[in-house]
Scaffold this motif. Structure first.
Motif, PDB file in Angstrom:
ATOM      1  N   LEU A 255       0.823  -1.206   0.000  1.00 58.12           N
ATOM      2  CA  LEU A 255       0.000   0.000   0.000  1.00 58.12           C
ATOM      3  C   LEU A 255       0.859   1.259   0.000  1.00 58.12           C
ATOM      4  O   LEU A 255       0.535   2.246  -0.680  1.00 58.12           O
ATOM      5  N   LEU A 256       1.972   1.231   0.708  1.00 65.86           N
ATOM      6  CA  LEU A 256       2.875   2.373   0.721  1.00 65.86           C
ATOM      7  C   LEU A 256       3.479   2.586  -0.659  1.00 65.86           C
ATOM      8  O   LEU A 256       3.580   3.721  -1.144  1.00 65.86           O
TER       9      LEU A 256
ATOM     10  N   ALA B 151       3.872   5.835  -5.652  1.00 70.43           N
ATOM     11  CA  ALA B 151       3.762   5.852  -7.114  1.00 70.43           C
ATOM     12  C   ALA B 151       2.677   6.814  -7.573  1.00 70.43           C
ATOM     13  O   ALA B 151       2.863   7.575  -8.536  1.00 70.43           O
ATOM     14  N   LEU B 152       1.547   6.811  -6.894  1.00 69.89           N
ATOM     15  CA  LEU B 152       0.428   7.681  -7.259  1.00 69.89           C
ATOM     16  C   LEU B 152       0.812   9.146  -7.120  1.00 69.89           C
ATOM     17  O   LEU B 152       0.507   9.975  -7.990  1.00 69.89           O
ATOM     18  N   PHE B 153       1.502   9.467  -6.032  1.00 69.11           N
ATOM     19  CA  PHE B 153       1.901  10.860  -5.815  1.00 69.11           C
ATOM     20  C   PHE B 153       2.958  11.286  -6.832  1.00 69.11           C
ATOM     21  O   PHE B 153       2.917  12.415  -7.345  1.00 69.11           O
ATOM     22  N   LYS B 154       3.895  10.408  -7.138  1.00 69.72           N
ATOM     23  CA  LYS B 154       4.920  10.746  -8.128  1.00 69.72           C
ATOM     24  C   LYS B 154       4.310  11.039  -9.489  1.00 69.72           C
ATOM     25  O   LYS B 154       4.731  11.949 -10.197  1.00 69.72           O
TER      26      LYS B 154
ATOM     27  N   VAL C 232       5.804  15.204   4.096  1.00 68.67           N
ATOM     28  CA  VAL C 232       6.946  14.290   4.141  1.00 68.67           C
ATOM     29  C   VAL C 232       7.380  13.909   2.720  1.00 68.67           C
ATOM     30  O   VAL C 232       8.580  13.876   2.416  1.00 68.67           O
ATOM     31  N   MET C 233       6.429  13.640   1.839  1.00 66.32           N
ATOM     32  CA  MET C 233       6.807  13.286   0.462  1.00 66.32           C
ATOM     33  C   MET C 233       7.534  14.436  -0.233  1.00 66.32           C
ATOM     34  O   MET C 233       8.561  14.233  -0.887  1.00 66.32           O
ATOM     35  N   VAL C 234       7.007  15.654  -0.073  1.00 69.71           N
ATOM     36  CA  VAL C 234       7.662  16.809  -0.682  1.00 69.71           C
ATOM     37  C   VAL C 234       8.993  17.085   0.006  1.00 69.71           C
ATOM     38  O   VAL C 234      10.016  17.339  -0.648  1.00 69.71           O
TER      39      VAL C 234
ATOM     40  N   PRO D 250       5.850  15.713  -8.028  1.00 69.90           N
ATOM     41  CA  PRO D 250       4.931  15.037  -8.947  1.00 69.90           C
ATOM     42  C   PRO D 250       5.145  15.471 -10.395  1.00 69.90           C
ATOM     43  O   PRO D 250       5.489  16.623 -10.678  1.00 69.90           O
ATOM     44  N   GLN D 251       4.930  14.534 -11.302  1.00 66.93           N
ATOM     45  CA  GLN D 251       5.122  14.814 -12.722  1.00 66.93           C
ATOM     46  C   GLN D 251       4.022  15.711 -13.272  1.00 66.93           C
ATOM     47  O   GLN D 251       4.246  16.456 -14.236  1.00 66.93           O
TER      48      GLN D 251
END
Length: 493
Positions: A409-410, A415-418, A439-441, A447-448
């Motif tokens: 799930l992680l 992948a979805l956010f990227k 945290v992702m940023v 993101p593309q």
């Protein structure tokens, strides 16, 4: 059917006394609550940083905030600052706030992404009130009906003093405390625990037992053999060294998390001292090296000898087994990277209260408790793994963390956010989309694409929206008192 009338809590500390205080407050005199603890048995006592739901507990218990701040030596927490996590020399904040203001069907960061393509140079945190107050060292509760002005906060406090505070409240409300050590655990014909026998031969019987005995899990594991899911292949840190130090002349309203070559260091500012610790993986660094890393990076004078704590990350396979409910460290352990240790105590006892039986314990309620507990632990685990996985450091430990096969799930979330910046909160996930976003940023994902909805707005409207949002988020900062002035004001009330 027999009515549940006797609850026995084994162990004190934050887990035991929070359980006692909440159960007594909610259940009143419908059950008797007895807590067994020994002054000779110490507690881990390093869970000193919290997250906003702790305020719900305090409100339910009717705690006066000024008294709470005084009794626990607490300070305000608006965020965590992550330093050196992406790579050495870089930092970012995970605040409790929500950056910007989202549109219908479209989160704010999509608007910002388009604005950045139009020349806006501000990052995500320029639109976060918690961030601005954290770096300025400002705080006061803002009375506003505008949700954009919300500034969620939590506390740093002395965990030992908090437990003492809860004990005083609990005993005043009618919780019975017994000093002693358990010598024998008695079980009935059906396999349930029927009583605890102390070293002085005193027998304490009960119908539901709350195991707050720490890592050893005297009831849930040593007696019932519940089993443990080991997650150290995802989160391999297995040790921590903790030491208090003198407080800073000026306290900051945030926790610091500082990455080192085989783990990370926490710094937690209290009124009377700082809490410090170094979480590390013993496969990559010796205890003595880890101790040196911590002591060399203290910013104030140590007040005691450092102490070593060993742990295994994971959870009990059933946190409610027969008539035993594990709360706190006996239920499992997740390193304190996102200050979830005390929250897991809180959520465990709240869940029990929601499912508390009037009569005999029924299988369906036990299964529901365990289902929710497992989901909560797994979601927090994934959020912690995210920090380690998205790193660009070069040491062996960090290289290995970058190549961990993360939970399915992680992997999907990343992948979805990227691909297009989409974030979806799982049901009952403790962490909101804004937490995952920061945290992702902060760890370097860009993101593309952004959401096509923002293309419905003219360029000038995007720029105007961002300019006004930033100004509105900054406006309160200039009028707020310093964090330390706020604490002094509350203590004087």
């Amino acid at each position: 059917m027999r009515q549940i009338q006797k609850v026995v809590i084994l162990g004190g500390g934050t887990a035991g006394w929070m359980s006692a205080a909440l159960m007594k407050k909610v259940l009143g005199d419908t059950v008797s609550i007895t807590l067994i603890e020994s002054d000779e048995i110490g507690t881990v006592g390093v869970g000193e940083a919290t997250i906003p739901p702790i305020r719900l507990v305090n409100n339910v218990l009717g705690l006066n905030e000024s008294e709470f701040l005084k009794e626990t030596k607490a300070t305000i927490k608006l965020a965590i600052r992550f330093e050196n996590w992406k790579r050495p020399g870089e930092s970012y904040f995970h605040t409790f706030g929500v950056p910007g203001k989202s549109m219908a069907f479209c989160h704010f960061h999509h608007v910002l992404a388009r604005g950045q393509k139009l020349g806006v140079e501000d990052d995500l945190w320029a639109y976060d009130l918690n961030y601005h107050c954290a770096v300025a060292g400002k705080f006061a509760q803002i009375n506003s009906q505008d949700p954009i002005m919300e500034m969620p906060f939590a506390y740093h406090f002395d965990a030992g003093l908090y437990a003492q505070f809860l004990r005083k409240i609990s005993e005043k409300a009618g919780v019975k405390r017994i000093e002693g050590k358990v010598q024998q655990v008695l079980r009935g014909q059906n396999g349930d625990i029927s009583a605890l026998v102390l070293e002085n031969s005193r027998k304490i019987d009960g119908e539901i037992f709350i195991d707050c005995s720490g890592f050893k899990g005297l009831l849930i594991e040593q007696t019932l053999g519940t089993g443990f899911d080991d997650w150290s292949h995802w989160l391999p840190c297995d040790s921590a060294i903790a030491v208090p130090s003198e407080h800073h002349q000026q306290t900051v309203p945030y926790t610091r998390s500082i990455a080192h070559k085989a783990g990370w260091q926490w710094q937690i500012p209290l009124q009377h001292r700082n809490g410090n610790g170094h979480v590390f993986c013993s496969r990559y660094i010796t205890d003595e090296e880890a101790r040196s890393v911590l002591m060399e990076n203290l910013e104030t004078k140590a007040l005691a000898e450092p102490r070593l704590i060993r742990f295994t990350t994971g959870r009990r396979r059933r946190q409610w087994n027969r008539n035993v409910v594990a709360i706190g460290l006996s239920s499992g352990f997740l390193e304190p990277l996102e200050s979830t240790s005390i929250h897991l105590i809180q959520s465990g006892i709240v869940r029990l209260l929601q499912l508390f039986p009037q009569h005999d314990i029924k299988p369906a309620m036990v299964e529901e408790y365990n289902r929710q507990s497992q989901l909560e632990f797994e979601q927090i685990r994934d959020f912690l793994v995210l920090h380690y996985y998205l790193n660009e450091r070069e040491e062996d430990f960090w290289n290995d963390m970058r190549h961990v096969q993360v939970p399915e799930l992680l992997a999907h979330k990343i992948a979805l956010f990227k691909e297009n910046g989409k974030l979806f909160r799982e049901q009952n996930d403790l962490f909101l989309e804004s937490s995952w976003l920061q945290v992702m940023v902060g760890q370097g994902i860009k993101p593309q694409e952004y959401h096509p909805l923002v293309n419905t707005l003219p360029d000038a409207a995007i720029i105007k929206m961002l300019t006004q949002l930033k100004a509105k988020k900054l406006e309160p900062v200039f009028h707020l008192p310093s964090h330390d002035d706020y604490i002094r004001h509350m203590l004087s009330r």
